[in-house]
Design a protein around this motif. Structure first.
Motif, PDB file in Angstrom:
ATOM      1  N   ASP A 143      -5.233   7.173   8.567  1.00 23.74           N
ATOM      2  CA  ASP A 143      -6.252   7.785   9.405  1.00 23.74           C
ATOM      3  C   ASP A 143      -6.381   6.972  10.692  1.00 23.74           C
ATOM      4  O   ASP A 143      -6.761   5.805  10.654  1.00 23.74           O
ATOM      5  CB  ASP A 143      -7.577   7.786   8.634  1.00 23.74           C
TER       6      ASP A 143
ATOM      7  N   LEU B 265      -9.491   4.840  11.598  1.00 21.30           N
ATOM      8  CA  LEU B 265      -9.706   3.570  10.912  1.00 21.30           C
ATOM      9  C   LEU B 265      -8.561   2.598  11.146  1.00 21.30           C
ATOM     10  O   LEU B 265      -8.765   1.391  11.246  1.00 21.30           O
ATOM     11  CB  LEU B 265      -9.838   3.807   9.406  1.00 21.30           C
TER      12      LEU B 265
ATOM     13  N   LEU C 186      -8.828  -1.503  11.995  1.00 23.81           N
ATOM     14  CA  LEU C 186      -8.472  -2.336  10.845  1.00 23.81           C
ATOM     15  C   LEU C 186      -7.230  -3.171  11.119  1.00 23.81           C
ATOM     16  O   LEU C 186      -7.152  -4.339  10.734  1.00 23.81           O
ATOM     17  CB  LEU C 186      -8.240  -1.464   9.613  1.00 23.81           C
TER      18      LEU C 186
ATOM     19  N   TYR D 245      -7.598  -4.012   2.026  1.00 23.05           N
ATOM     20  CA  TYR D 245      -8.196  -3.167   0.970  1.00 23.05           C
ATOM     21  C   TYR D 245      -8.491  -1.781   1.528  1.00 23.05           C
ATOM     22  O   TYR D 245      -8.180  -0.755   0.922  1.00 23.05           O
ATOM     23  CB  TYR D 245      -9.533  -3.735   0.471  1.00 23.05           C
ATOM     24  N   VAL D 246      -9.117  -1.795   2.693  1.00 24.48           N
ATOM     25  CA  VAL D 246      -9.547  -0.512   3.248  1.00 24.48           C
ATOM     26  C   VAL D 246      -8.346   0.292   3.735  1.00 24.48           C
ATOM     27  O   VAL D 246      -8.251   1.501   3.508  1.00 24.48           O
ATOM     28  CB  VAL D 246     -10.573  -0.740   4.370  1.00 24.48           C
TER      29      VAL D 246
ATOM     30  N   THR E 126      -6.731   1.943   0.690  1.00 21.55           N
ATOM     31  CA  THR E 126      -7.430   2.963  -0.091  1.00 21.55           C
ATOM     32  C   THR E 126      -8.136   4.010   0.746  1.00 21.55           C
ATOM     33  O   THR E 126      -8.718   4.928   0.178  1.00 21.55           O
ATOM     34  CB  THR E 126      -8.483   2.306  -0.991  1.00 21.55           C
ATOM     35  N   HIS E 127      -8.106   3.886   2.080  1.00 24.97           N
ATOM     36  CA  HIS E 127      -9.038   4.707   2.851  1.00 24.97           C
ATOM     37  C   HIS E 127      -8.785   6.200   2.737  1.00 24.97           C
ATOM     38  O   HIS E 127      -9.663   6.993   3.021  1.00 24.97           O
ATOM     39  CB  HIS E 127      -9.044   4.278   4.316  1.00 24.97           C
ATOM     40  N   ARG E 128      -7.572   6.586   2.357  1.00 27.82           N
ATOM     41  CA  ARG E 128      -7.348   8.024   2.206  1.00 27.82           C
ATOM     42  C   ARG E 128      -7.933   8.554   0.911  1.00 27.82           C
ATOM     43  O   ARG E 128      -8.063   9.761   0.733  1.00 27.82           O
ATOM     44  CB  ARG E 128      -5.861   8.342   2.284  1.00 27.82           C
ATOM     45  N   GLY E 129      -8.232   7.638   0.017  1.00 31.19           N
ATOM     46  CA  GLY E 129      -8.955   8.024  -1.182  1.00 31.19           C
ATOM     47  C   GLY E 129      -8.168   8.853  -2.172  1.00 31.19           C
ATOM     48  O   GLY E 129      -8.737   9.505  -3.033  1.00 31.19           O
ATOM     49  N   GLU E 130      -6.832   8.833  -2.064  1.00 26.97           N
ATOM     50  CA  GLU E 130      -6.048   9.582  -3.028  1.00 26.97           C
ATOM     51  C   GLU E 130      -6.003   8.836  -4.358  1.00 26.97           C
ATOM     52  O   GLU E 130      -6.145   7.619  -4.411  1.00 26.97           O
ATOM     53  CB  GLU E 130      -4.618   9.774  -2.505  1.00 26.97           C
ATOM     54  N   ALA E 131      -5.741   9.591  -5.414  1.00 28.93           N
ATOM     55  CA  ALA E 131      -5.842   9.010  -6.752  1.00 28.93           C
ATOM     56  C   ALA E 131      -4.924   7.806  -6.928  1.00 28.93           C
ATOM     57  O   ALA E 131      -5.340   6.755  -7.424  1.00 28.93           O
ATOM     58  CB  ALA E 131      -5.506  10.069  -7.799  1.00 28.93           C
TER      59      ALA E 131
ATOM     60  N   VAL F 109      -6.271   4.827  -5.037  1.00 24.29           N
ATOM     61  CA  VAL F 109      -7.462   4.225  -5.630  1.00 24.29           C
ATOM     62  C   VAL F 109      -7.071   3.431  -6.871  1.00 24.29           C
ATOM     63  O   VAL F 109      -7.525   2.300  -7.064  1.00 24.29           O
ATOM     64  CB  VAL F 109      -8.503   5.307  -5.967  1.00 24.29           C
TER      65      VAL F 109
ATOM     66  N   GLY G 105      -5.024   0.505  -5.692  1.00 20.30           N
ATOM     67  CA  GLY G 105      -5.907  -0.336  -4.894  1.00 20.30           C
ATOM     68  C   GLY G 105      -6.755  -1.215  -5.783  1.00 20.30           C
ATOM     69  O   GLY G 105      -7.048  -2.368  -5.470  1.00 20.30           O
TER      70      GLY G 105
ATOM     71  N   ALA H  31       0.461   3.111  -0.289  1.00 17.62           N
ATOM     72  CA  ALA H  31      -0.250   3.180   0.989  1.00 17.62           C
ATOM     73  C   ALA H  31       0.541   4.009   1.990  1.00 17.62           C
ATOM     74  O   ALA H  31       1.730   4.246   1.804  1.00 17.62           O
ATOM     75  CB  ALA H  31      -0.448   1.769   1.522  1.00 17.62           C
TER      76      ALA H  31
END
Lengths: 148, 124, 498, 773
Positions: free
Chosen positions: C109, C112, C116, C148-149, C152-157, C160, C163, C239
């Motif tokens: 993204d 972010l 970052l 870390y961010v 994981t920031h895309r929040g896919e399974a 996460v 992560g 990632a």
């Protein structure tokens, strides 16, 4: 978001707000000589935000702007002395007489602390936004499992 | 540092480690909170014996506790605070995706293991 | 600009820029300009710092003018400046790649990623420049939280889940780091590394060695050394490409960097056998993992581990030649690894997956991509005349000098196996014919930017190879300084006798 | 000049890639130009051998890495051969590949780079240069062998070739490093003869390295497989390049290491074994190209045997056979390629009577074949004759063994030559459906026939003008063994013992070959190659096994591992901790003791409570107890901060995870024991570390509190020393800390919203086949 839409709670929270702001201001200014400081002040302000959120008086708006401002303020305090010929993070202390408060010592360290406050408040706002925005889908585990 | 402090720190580490070896994310978060306490206490205790609060207008430097480790400990508290929040968010996301907060095994790794097991079975 | 200011700027500038990009997050154009500009400026600063360090030697800065036993000292020696310029230039290349990848499903993204990446840059700079053990902790946390961010920031399974491994292992290491700092501070009364260099050797042997071992575990976890490597191959491949590329090039390297810094400064030669065993085991498990995998990104991730073993080997020899080998290995490895992951990303953009079994025949369809992969791959395997050869050769030579034959044998064996795994990728992805099934997903990346950025990276690895002569001289100088840190200590402590 | 020629090769490769699709002729000319330059340079060196031709370029001075080239007499000879044959190969390739051929540019480029690498290898004077080009030939030949990569056979063969020769390169590197250790220089031209243990180690490593490259038993398995490459590649690979690298290595180190027994025994032993096994392999084949490939294996063994013997005459013979082999083997492969292209098959059981329909090819092949068999009037004859003489000229048991090997090997060589010639061009006597392919289906291509014809002519001319042909060979041999300068090729030796032996060899061999060509044998199984591939695959299997052990994919296992490691690391603290534990006070105050106990009890509570809310409350209690410890220690700032933080965390825990399933999952009993054990060990380790640190603290390392306080008040302008430290003395830490906070918050925001886009791939574990692929 977990919110309690009760007029009594709203009134109470409204009443607490200025008090908390005063406490935060005290912690901030006292910090250099007494326990306290930017972080504590920020968290107290953050507590106000969360109370107001719970009372439905405030909707979290993603604290990234506040945090951005905080980072820039703190970084500026670090960088400006270097830009004007000193060393990085050189702090300057000013002291003077002010009406009501008497002899006051302050300095760039205080500006730095403002950056801290901004970030902490932004953080609380962000956490309220991130941890509490939607309802956790415990009721519909099937649908979320399907996404996996 | 006194034995009492060592005991407290070691206890926090022990229970913290026990919690972070669990499969449940909530327990892992708890474990880190305990480990964070242990680290902060250790830093604080590394400054030497207890003393008066390090406020220059209330105590002399001989009477007061060593202020440097306190500052380090404060920084550590704040950092672990931020990371604990992040871990909470991660746990929540995990729950949102799987309906549970258990740490799952890595699928590719399991596939490799399964194949290795099968191959081991083929060639006794 | 004084060198002191330069060092300060290297740490603080990216933070300021991160704040700015965060404020501009919704304004794509300005945000990208600031990110690129800041990284470009940072690269330039690091370049100037390197040239200053080469000509003027080590420089220390006392922040706020506080004496070293009270405040924080930043210090740039040759080792720091050399690795820093390579690291930051690599981040810059990845950012260009990221700009090209914007609209594809593999991209980070951008709102972010910019801030970052800048925070990460600052953390990398700080971890290399700091002369203070606690500030090193803060630097690590800066790098880690940003990673870390980013991870994981895309929040896919998958992100996460993996992560979680990454975060938990590193948080554990961070907690141990703090306890280690407490032990060090209690026994020596300081967290300043130059003072530690003076005081730690005076401690009783078991305590001193214990501290060395403790930090070997802490830094070894960050570096993904055996047996604490498993989190890496699980997490990195999930990632977004650009994120993995940065991680691959930098994060573990920071761990090894710090290990080299701390353990040479505090003279931990007593740990030599332990480090050499760890080094050999790290190489072997890394390459074994790489051979076992079926995905370009996972293979490459395991190679991060195996290559870490080589750097540890250089440290473990505790000789000028060995550490110089480790230094030049850093310089070679950071860009090579990053570029390999970028080519992995290009493969993914082409065919929709980086899985070996779903790829094939790219050499015919995308010959340029094949070349872009082949050069860093051969370099990774340590074949001449690429940069990896010089680095590996230096290490093996040092190993023979030190008569550490077992580690030399392992190093050679792992080289051959590395080649085998690169051949495995090559045969599956570039040779053969594309597997049947639906055509690759249509993505419209800005291909020129992607290929261009990768090309620049590949070119950089070739430049490193062609400049290997002067780079080796610098590495040797840096290694001498590391093993005889009088200049470092004097520069920090100056005339003040605490 | 070497750099110019290498540069020409690089430029030609680029030109070939760029122009191939637009103008095929340009690409071919560009690719042919590069080896032609080398040929010219090599030729001038042959004409004017007294001028030194060397060049060097330092790459990494500190490591003595560099490009050091010197054109030794043997290098001059090889340069000429590589150049001439390379040029002919390019022309041949033009004929071999039909039109349109989209991969021609890539092919020519790789071939050119391969040729350049081989040139660099023979010119190399420093061992690093040798290693560099050695590996370069491995990699480029990988690409060439795998050129037709659509078929899995070519891919596997390419992998086999690369792994064997590439790994051999690493052995070479190790051997060279040992050799440098033994001789004290990295320049081959400066190395003196050495003996002793180091030299023995170097000899073993180097001969093994040579064996991988030159396809000696048991590393020969890659070479027959390499014929999966297009025929121009095979012709080049088997004649002047690649496989000759190992022979050249043995030749150039023979003056240095020849004195060690290991070198002689290993080279002679491997050479003899390879010579037999290769020849037998050739006799067993039905594919004409494979017959030649196995023949190459045999010839390589012969060469290594000769250089291993190391006498002056043997060295001379070695160089002579090396040169002759390059010429006739390239020609033979070219003819096989032509037959393959024109008739569509290489299987000798399907071919028959081609001597009528392809007379030119038949003549050329016969000439080259007779050279291989060592029959006059071809250059192979005097070369083979020299070898026989060399063997007979030895003394004692050595004479017996070597002569027997050379004679038997030569007989087999004649036999497989006959087998090849009769099988391809003679009447079909072996096939089930005799003479089903007796005429080509495609017309002759001049570009294919002409280069082969030229090489056959060269073989004849070499015999005719034996004096001229001898000169460079004698010089090259003399450079390796000074006593060799008296020998030369003699095209008609007259009635010597060697001559009668040779005649016998030809007669017996021919009879054997004729007999063989009348038998119909099954296609031999490729056991060796399968074993090599199996070994590589087994490597992958072992790798998977190791990985399955170390990479569980399970986070708790990782964490437990790490906890064990840190506990093990802190074992070393136990002794100093036991020594100094007596010095520690029980507690600074009764309150501290009570709070410490409360802390641990509450922490224990965290692990016991099985509802999440309860756990959160227990966590709160831990926080309060720790805060109490802060109070006792005298840290008011920490107290304040800790209270605020604790509140947020507990609230966050409740609102973040509060609605999760109420009870924690239960896991296996054994696992619980491991967890408890490791937790206890960790706790003990930390306690030991802290106590040891306490014991190590001394007054010399007391923190400078007094100066800190004074300066904080004066310079920092505050009475709260901790705050001054945070905002001034160690403001950088604080800056970092708040950035960490901000980034963590960004992470919380990012994870709180729905995923950016739909997941890119469905998360499914790869199948077994996929993992194995």
């Amino acid at each position: 978001m977990i919110s309690v839409h009760s007029p009594i709670v709203a009134v109470g929270v409204r009443a607490v707000t200025p008090l908390a702001v005063v406490v935060a201001a005290y912690l901030f200014f006292a910090g250099h000589n007494q326990p306290g400081g930017g972080f504590s002040a920020g968290l107290v302000l953050g507590a106000v935000l969360s109370l107001r959120t719970v009372a439905g008086l405030y909707h979290p708006v993603n604290g990234s702007k506040l945090m951005a401002a905080g980072i820039m303020v703190a970084a500026a305090v670090a960088l400006v002395p270097a830009a004007i010929g000193g060393g990085m993070l050189d702090m300057v202390v000013w002291s003077g007489e002010l009406p009501l408060l008497g002899k006051v010592k302050t300095g760039t360290a205080a500006i730095f602390d403002i950056g801290v406050v901004l970030i902490v408040v932004g953080l609380v706002d962000a956490v309220l936004d991130g941890l509490g925005t939607d309802d956790i889908a415990i009721e519909t585990p099937a649908s979320t499992r399907g996404a996996q | 540092m006194s034995l009492a402090l060592v005991f407290a720190i070691a206890g926090l580490v022990g229970f913290g480690v026990h919690l972070i070896t669990a499969r449940s994310l909530s327990r892992i978060v708890l474990g880190f909170a305990l480990l964070g306490h242990a680290a902060v206490l250790a830093l604080l205790a590394s400054g030497g014996p207890a003393g008066d609060p390090p406020l220059a207008d209330r105590a002399t430097s001989a009477e007061m506790a060593n202020p440097l480790p306190q500052a380090l400990a404060l920084t550590a508290i704040v950092i672990s605070f931020g990371l604990t929040l992040f871990l909470l968010a991660l746990a929540r996301r995990q729950h949102e995706l799987t309906g549970d907060d258990l740490v799952e095994d890595d699928l590719e790794d399991r596939a490799v293991s399964a194949l290795a097991d099968a191959e081991a079975a083929e060639t006794p | 600009m004084s060198t002191e200011t330069l060092i300060g700027l290297l740490v603080a500038l990216p933070i300021a820029a991160a704040g700015l990009t965060l404020a501009l997050r919704k304004h794509a154009r300005q945000r990208d300009i600031v990110t690129l500009g800041a990284l470009g400026a940072e690269t330039a600063l690091a370049g100037v710092l390197l040239s200053r360090t080469i000509s003027d030697g080590t420089t220390a800065v006392r922040l706020g003018g506080w004496s070293p036993d009270l405040g924080i000292v930043l210090i740039a020696d040759l080792f720091a400046s050399l690795v820093l310029i390579v690291a930051i230039a690599t981040i810059l290349v990845v950012e260009v790649f990221a700009l090209g990848q914007r609209r594809t499903p593999w991209a980070a993204d951008p709102e972010l990623a910019g801030p970052l990446l800048l925070v990460l840059t600052s953390g990398v700079a700080l971890s290399m420049l700091t002369g203070d053990l606690f500030t090193l902790f803060v630097a690590f946390e800066l790098i880690l939280v940003a990673s870390y961010v980013l991870l994981t920031h895309r929040g896919e399974a998958a992100q996460v889940r993996s992560g979680m491994s990454y975060v938990v292992m590193n948080l554990f290491a961070s907690a141990l780091f703090l306890i280690g700092v407490a032990v060090v501070y209690r026994s020596t009364g300081t967290v300043n590394m130059a003072l530690l260099a003076e005081r730690l050797p005076n401690l009783d042997e078991p305590v001193r060695v214990g501290i060395g071992l403790w930090f070997l575990v802490v830094f070894g976890t960050k570096a993904a050394a055996f047996p604490l490597f498993s989190w890496l191959p699980d997490s990195y491949p999930t990632a977004p490409t650009t994120v993995t590329a940065v991680f691959a090039g930098l994060l573990t390297k920071v761990g090894v960097y710090v290990l080299v810094r701390f353990h040479t400064l505090t003279d931990m030669e007593a740990l030599q056998p332990v480090i050499l065993i760890v080094a050999g085991a790290t190489m072997l498990v890394g390459v074994a993992g790489a051979l076992a995998q079926n995905d370009v990104k996972r293979i490459l991730s395991f190679h991060i581990v195996s290559q870490i073993g080589y750097m540890l080997m250089g440290l473990g020899l505790f000789s000028v030649a060995g550490i110089a080998g480790a230094v030049i290995f850093f310089v070679h490895h950071i860009p090579v690894k990053t570029v390999l992951f970028l080519t992995g990303g290009l493969i993914e953009e082409e065919t929709g997956t980086s899985r070996l079994s779903d790829n094939g025949g790219l050499a015919v369809r995308r010959p340029v991509l094949a070349v872009l992969f082949a050069i860093p791959a051969l370099s990774l395997a340590g074949l001449p005349p690429f940069s990896g050869f010089v680095a590996k050769f230096a290490l093996i030579d040092a190993g023979i000098d030190a008569s550490s034959i077992p580690i030399v044998v392992v190093a050679l064996l792992v080289s051959a196996l590395t080649l085998l795994s690169m051949v495995k990728i090559w045969m599956a992805v570039f040779w053969g014919s594309p597997p049947g099934g639906p055509a690759a997903p249509v993505t419209e990346p800005r291909r020129r930017l992607l290929v261009g950025a990768t090309g620049i990276g590949v070119a950089a690895t070739l430049v490193i190879a062609s400049l290997a002569g002067p780079l080796w001289d610098l590495s040797e100088r840096a290694a001498t300084e590391l093993l005889e840190p009088t200049e470092y200590i004097n520069e920090v402590l100056g005339t003040v006798t605490p | 000049m070497p750099f110019v020629i290498l540069f020409v090769h690089a430029a030609a490769a680029i030109a070939a890639v760029v122009t191939a699709n637009r103008s095929r002729v340009t690409a071919v000319v560009a690719a042919a130009l590069a080896p032609a330059t080398a040929a010219v340079w090599g030729f001038t060196a042959l004409l004017d051998p007294d001028t030194a031709r060397a060049a060097s370029f330092t790459w990494v001075e500190g490591l003595q890495l560099g490009f050091d080239f010197e054109l030794s007499p043997i290098a001059a000879l090889l340069t000429f051969a590589i150049g001439v044959i390379g040029t002919l190969i390019v022309i041949y390739a033009h004929g071999y590949f039909g039109t349109p051929e989209p991969t021609l540019g890539r092919f020519l480029a790789t071939l050119t780079i391969f040729g350049g690498s081989m040139l660099g290898l023979v010119w190399a004077d420093s061992v690093w240069t040798l290693f560099l080009f050695w590996e370069a030939t491995s990699v480029t030949s990988f690409l060439l062998v795998g050129h037709k990569h659509a078929g899995s056979g070519a891919r596997t063969a390419a992998r086999r070739a690369l792994m064997i020769t590439g790994a051999g390169g690493l052995i070479l590197l190790a051997g060279m490093m040992v050799l440098i250790d033994a001789t004290g220089t990295h320049l081959l031209s400066e190395m003196e003869a050495v003996t002793g243990t180091t030299a023995t180690v170097a000899a073993v490593l180097l001969v093994v390295a040579a064996a991988t490259k030159s396809a000696l038993v048991p590393f020969h398995v890659w070479l027959p497989g390499a014929m999966a490459a297009p025929t121009p590649v095979s012709a080049y690979l088997h004649s002047a390049t690649m496989v000759k690298a190992g022979v050249v290595l043995v030749a150039i180190v023979s003056p240095i290491l020849g004195g060690t027994d290991a070198f002689t025994y290993l080279a002679v032993g491997l050479g003899a074994a390879t010579m037999f096994w290769g020849a037998i392999g050739a006799l067993r084949q039905r594919d004409a190209k494979l017959i030649l490939a196995w023949g190459t294996v045999s010839q390589l063994g012969f060469l290594v045997l000769l250089f291993g013997v190391g006498s002056a005459k043997a060295t001379f013979a070695g160089v002579a056979v090396l040169a002759a082999h390059a010429v006739f083997k390239a020609g033979l492969f070219m003819i096989v390629g032509e037959v393959d292209i024109r008739t569509g098959t290489r299987d000798i059981t399907e071919l028959g009577g081609l001597h009528r329909s392809m007379p030119v090819a038949a003549v050329v092949a016969t000439l080259c074949g007779l050279s291989m068999a060592g029959v006059p009037p071809l250059v192979g004859f005097p070369a083979k004759e020299a070898a026989v003489e060399a063997a007979l000229g030895l003394a004692g048991t050595e004479r017996l063994i070597i002569s027997a090997a050379v004679i038997a090997g030569s007989v087999l060589t004649v036999a497989y030559t006959a087998h090849f010639l009769l099988g391809v061009f003679g009447p079909n006597t072996a096939g089930p459906n005799a003479a089903n392919v007796d005429t080509p289906v495609r017309p002759r291509r001049m570009a294919m026939t002409a280069p082969a014809a030229l090489l056959a002519t060269a073989s004849v001319l070499g015999w005719l003008f034996d004096g001229t042909a001898s000169k460079p060979i004698t010089r090259a041999a003399a450079a390796l063994n000074p006593k060799a300068d008296v020998y030369e090729l003699i095209n008609w030796p007259g009635a010597t013992t060697a001559f009668f032996v040779s005649a016998g060899i030809v007669a017996v061999g021919a009879a054997l070959g004729v007999a063989r060509s009348r038998m119909l044998l099954d296609v031999p199984r490729t056991i060796g190659a399968n074993a090599a591939d199996g070994l590589l695959d087994e490597t992958l299997v072992i790798a998977r096994r190791i990985t399955a052990r170390g990479q569980h994919g399970s986070l708790p296992v990782y964490v437990v591992t790490m906890a064990f490691v840190i506990a093990a690391a802190s074992l070393i603290f136990v002794r100093p901790a036991v020594d100094s534990v007596g010095e520690l006070p029980l507690a600074d105050s009764p309150g501290q003791l009570a709070l410490a106990i409360a802390t641990v009890l509450a922490a224990w509570g965290c692990t016991r409570v099985d509802s999440r809310i309860g756990a959160a409350l227990a966590l709160g209690v831990v926080g309060l107890a720790v805060t109490g410890l802060f109070v006792v220690q005298g840290a008011p700032d920490l107290v304040l901060t800790q209270l605020l933080v604790e509140t947020v965390i507990v609230v966050g825990f409740v609102i973040g995870l509060g609605r999760l399933r109420r009870s924690f999952p239960v896991t296996g009993a054994r696992w619980q024991q491991i967890r408890a054990l490791v937790a206890g060990l960790c706790a003990a380790g930390v306690a030991a570390a802290l106590i040891a640190a306490e014991g190590a603290a001394s007054s010399a390392t007391a923190p400078p509190t007094e100066r800190l306080v004074t300066e904080a008040v004066e310079e920092g302008g505050g009475n709260n020393i901790v705050n001054v430290i945070l905002t001034d003395v160690r403001a950088l830490d604080t800056l970092g800390e708040i950035v960490v906070l901000a980034v963590a918050a960004l992470g919380v925001i990012a994870l709180g919203r729905p995923a950016l886009m739909t997941a890119k791939t469905p998360i499914s574990p790869p199948t077994r086949e996929e993992v194995r692929a």
